[in-house]
Design a protein around this motif. Sequence first.
Motif, short mmCIF file in Angstrom:
data_model
loop_
_atom_site.label_atom_id
_atom_site.label_comp_id
_atom_site.label_asym_id
_atom_site.label_seq_id
_atom_site.Cartn_x
_atom_site.Cartn_y
_atom_site.Cartn_z
N THR A 208 0.81 -1.44 -0.09
CA THR A 208 0.19 0.07 -0.01
C THR A 208 0.91 1.31 0.15
N LYS A 217 -3.57 7.34 -8.86
CA LYS A 217 -3.84 5.96 -8.92
C LYS A 217 -4.32 5.50 -10.18
N GLU A 218 -4.57 6.10 -11.29
CA GLU A 218 -4.87 5.17 -12.37
C GLU A 218 -3.64 4.63 -13.09
N ASN A 229 -6.01 0.50 -4.78
CA ASN A 229 -6.75 1.30 -5.61
C ASN A 229 -5.90 1.75 -6.97
N SER A 232 -7.92 -2.49 -12.56
CA SER A 232 -7.71 -3.94 -12.02
C SER A 232 -7.34 -4.71 -13.56
#
Length: 465
Positions: A208, A217-218, A229, A232
Amino acid sequence: MSILNNIQTIYFIGIGGIGMSALARFAKLKGLNVCGYDKTETSLTKTLVSEGITVGYVDEISALPESITNKQNTLVIYTPAIPKDNVIFNWFLAENYTMMKRAKLLGEITKDTLCLAVAGTHGKTTTSAILGHLLAACNMPVTAFLGGIAENYKSNFISRGTEITVVEADEFDRSFLTLSPDIACVTSMDADHLDIYGSAQEIEKSFTDFASLLPKKENLLYKKGLPLNGQSVAIEEDADFEAQNVRIENGAYIFDLKTPNQKLTDLQFFLPGHHNLHNAITAVGMALLADAPIALLPKALSSFKGVERRFSYKIRRDNLVLIDDYAHHPTEINALFQAVAEMYPGDEKLIVFQPHLFSRTKDFADGFAESLAQFDQILLLDIYPAREKPMEGVSSDWLLSKIFDVIKASPVERSRNLHEIAKLINKTELISEIKKSKCRVKLLVGAGDIGAEVEFITKTLSDEN
């Protein structure tokens, strides 16, 4: 890369390590004087010597080269796996040389580049090798530091430019927290290195923390189901990057890849196993985030040949399939079994396994027993200690007893008795025991010095047929 501005010589303690040797090659390419120490001569250290790098194998001050005498322009890099009683390490420390861990140097080298970092307790090496190859094959200015020998390059180092870097983000000793990634992935977060972390929760926290290093986060791809986050990744399961319509044709996976922005159809990938297919999807996704040309990616992916000791075919013929693999954790052995079961569903399978580390064997003994007991026959070698001292009660014989327990509890009928299914052997018995086995598919597995036996075993079995 200001840290190297006034440096003329870099001395690597543990230069024969796969990650260290890639950095040594980079430093040599930069025109620096490169030298180092390792405890044993290997094919990798021989290759470094052939490339003009000085390597010593004696842990004594008298064995150090004269080029390191000026401490003002010498940098010493070491791996955290070096024993604390290493004479050379302690001498450099006492003499106040500038010293840093391998991961710190990697962080310094990559911080002013577009850094693509591959993290995960399993899958790092294959994923980073695929990614490095994709970018190189797409003519992008990439330097890749790999934790294995990529078959396409016969090297753990790809050098096609310096604007982009591909690195393995190693969780051991929390090394990956020294990186400055722009794009990253997490392929898995299984408990491992409990001698360092103490608990699975601490490992999860470190991943994390690693993910939080990204600018947004993308830019993080993660295996669906992990508590992270980002975007996926999955196979035939709804995800941001999803492999669809997966089938096997002529020994290759053919699949479509759905991404948030487009769909790539009929991609071809030759490494067996769903774990490798997952690695491939992740690598393609990271390449797309790095603006790799979409039109060139399908051909680049299909041309990837694999990584040495990652499901490496050594012999493939009608009566014998010999596979070499680095798997050293129950999850990796399960993935290996899935791959061979999918490719060779009708054949019996022998695994020769060398456990790696007393601590890992102790922590995951039940998992090892379950994963190994899936095979039709098991030959178990003694534990390879690496950096560790023996632990009381932890041995391959102890692990063997757990394998017996799993086999006895299984509802599956076996035609052989327990001691024909699984046994403890030493290296001198390897060839004779492998020859005795009637299994068509034979696997040599582990992260220790079993790798040094592979070529001899391959040659012996090849010469007989």
